[in-house]
Design a protein around this motif. Sequence first.
Motif, mmCIF file in Angstrom:
data_model
loop_
_atom_site.group_PDB
_atom_site.id
_atom_site.type_symbol
_atom_site.label_atom_id
_atom_site.label_comp_id
_atom_site.label_asym_id
_atom_site.label_seq_id
_atom_site.Cartn_x
_atom_site.Cartn_y
_atom_site.Cartn_z
ATOM 1 N N SER A 31 44.819 24.761 45.575
ATOM 2 C CA SER A 31 45.245 25.979 46.249
ATOM 3 C C SER A 31 44.033 26.741 46.763
ATOM 4 O O SER A 31 42.922 26.615 46.234
ATOM 5 N N PHE A 32 44.298 27.574 47.773
ATOM 6 C CA PHE A 32 43.250 28.363 48.409
ATOM 7 C C PHE A 32 43.498 29.842 48.137
ATOM 8 O O PHE A 32 44.638 30.311 48.165
ATOM 9 N N ALA A 33 42.445 30.603 47.896
ATOM 10 C CA ALA A 33 42.550 32.048 47.672
ATOM 11 C C ALA A 33 41.209 32.676 47.978
ATOM 12 O O ALA A 33 40.189 31.997 48.145
ATOM 13 N N LEU A 34 41.256 34.012 48.100
ATOM 14 C CA LEU A 34 40.043 34.790 48.301
ATOM 15 C C LEU A 34 39.706 35.522 47.020
ATOM 16 O O LEU A 34 40.569 36.161 46.413
ATOM 17 N N SER A 35 38.457 35.411 46.605
ATOM 18 C CA SER A 35 37.985 36.166 45.442
ATOM 19 C C SER A 35 37.318 37.436 45.947
ATOM 20 O O SER A 35 36.265 37.387 46.604
ATOM 21 N N ALA A 36 37.955 38.582 45.687
ATOM 22 C CA ALA A 36 37.492 39.844 46.247
ATOM 23 C C ALA A 36 36.411 40.466 45.378
ATOM 24 O O ALA A 36 36.506 40.463 44.155
ATOM 25 N N PHE A 37 35.397 41.041 46.030
ATOM 26 C CA PHE A 37 34.335 41.769 45.336
ATOM 27 C C PHE A 37 34.390 43.266 45.655
ATOM 28 O O PHE A 37 33.836 44.080 44.925
#
Length: 401
Positions: free
Chosen positions: A95-101
Amino acid sequence: MALETSPESPTPVRTVLQLVGGWVAKLGRIWVEGQITELNRRAGTVYFTLRDPVANVSVRVVCPRAVCDAGGPAVIDGARVVVHAKPDFYINRGSFALSAFEIRPVGVGELLARLERLKQLLASEGVFNVERKRPLPFLPGTIGLICGRDSAAERDVLDNARRRWPAVRFKVENTAVQGTYAAGEVIDALARLDADRDVEVIIIARGGGSLEDLLAFSDEALVRAVAAARTPVVSAIGHEQDTPLLDYVADVRASTPTDAAKKTVPDVREQLTLVRQLRDRGRRCLSGRVEREVQWLTGIRSRPALADPVREVERQAEAIGTLRDRARRCLSSALDRASDDLSHTRGRLVALSPAATLERGYAVVQRPDESVVASAVEVKKDDELLVRFHDGRITVRADTI
């Protein structure tokens, strides 16, 4: 580099996912803009979906709770945000996701600036041109209404329209009017109403609200859908001061839902009054025209030629008699003068005629060829001569000269 594979030497799933993860990792950290949906806080982690405001695409975002809290209370469902994140591909789950900072809510000023840029872009393409706007029909048979379910805007439009023209018919499409799915639902409802041949006008109505609440009606996809619709569209969003981009592309802009009903449906009382006024005006114009024609006819009939036509014939007969008598007098006078002239000429002719001389005892001597003998020397002995008297002539022969 592309993998060299074949049915005999396939690549394991782990290898493919590892390569995909490596390619995704090369993107590095990026800033992404979108709209938060499906926000879910679980212990120390926050999960939400970041939806594209124009296209129907989205991506999952994962971040620590501290990052989400640092964004402030504005980080809620439906909020527009920009996220500083790193694309991640989870090999175990594929799966694909964005890891937010970092999460930053999009402020009103920035929203206005982006809307202004979008407005300029659409204006440059001619989407807002006045030439493409269509007039509303005088009395539409069926009106399409797009609004929120059981909303004040729906009641305002229906009540005011039916109060103005009780026989008006509506086809109502209830949709979300704010939030993540509002623009998409309005576009779908617009397509359904636009495809209905009975619908002659479409009203998109919503009550007032903040800039964020009305943001769906500045959606680029919705604006372009309204521009492409074959049915005239009336925009009735918010209050007078609210101007979403939908107001610029719509064929008619109404300041409120109530104003939309007034602009779409004529007032039966006003129309009856107008019909009565036009009927009275027509009656006055026709009566005035008839009166003018009667006066003209009366004036024509009062002229002598039509009032007493026999008198005109008599006058002309008198003129003809006068001219006839004058002609007779002139002709008689001319004949008398000619007769006198002829008598005088006859008298002169008689006076100068040789016959008159002969009547006084004279005679004329002529030769047989009737030539006159003027002298005795012209006569020779034994010549035959004619002696003419007034009452006849004799033949003689010269005996002696």
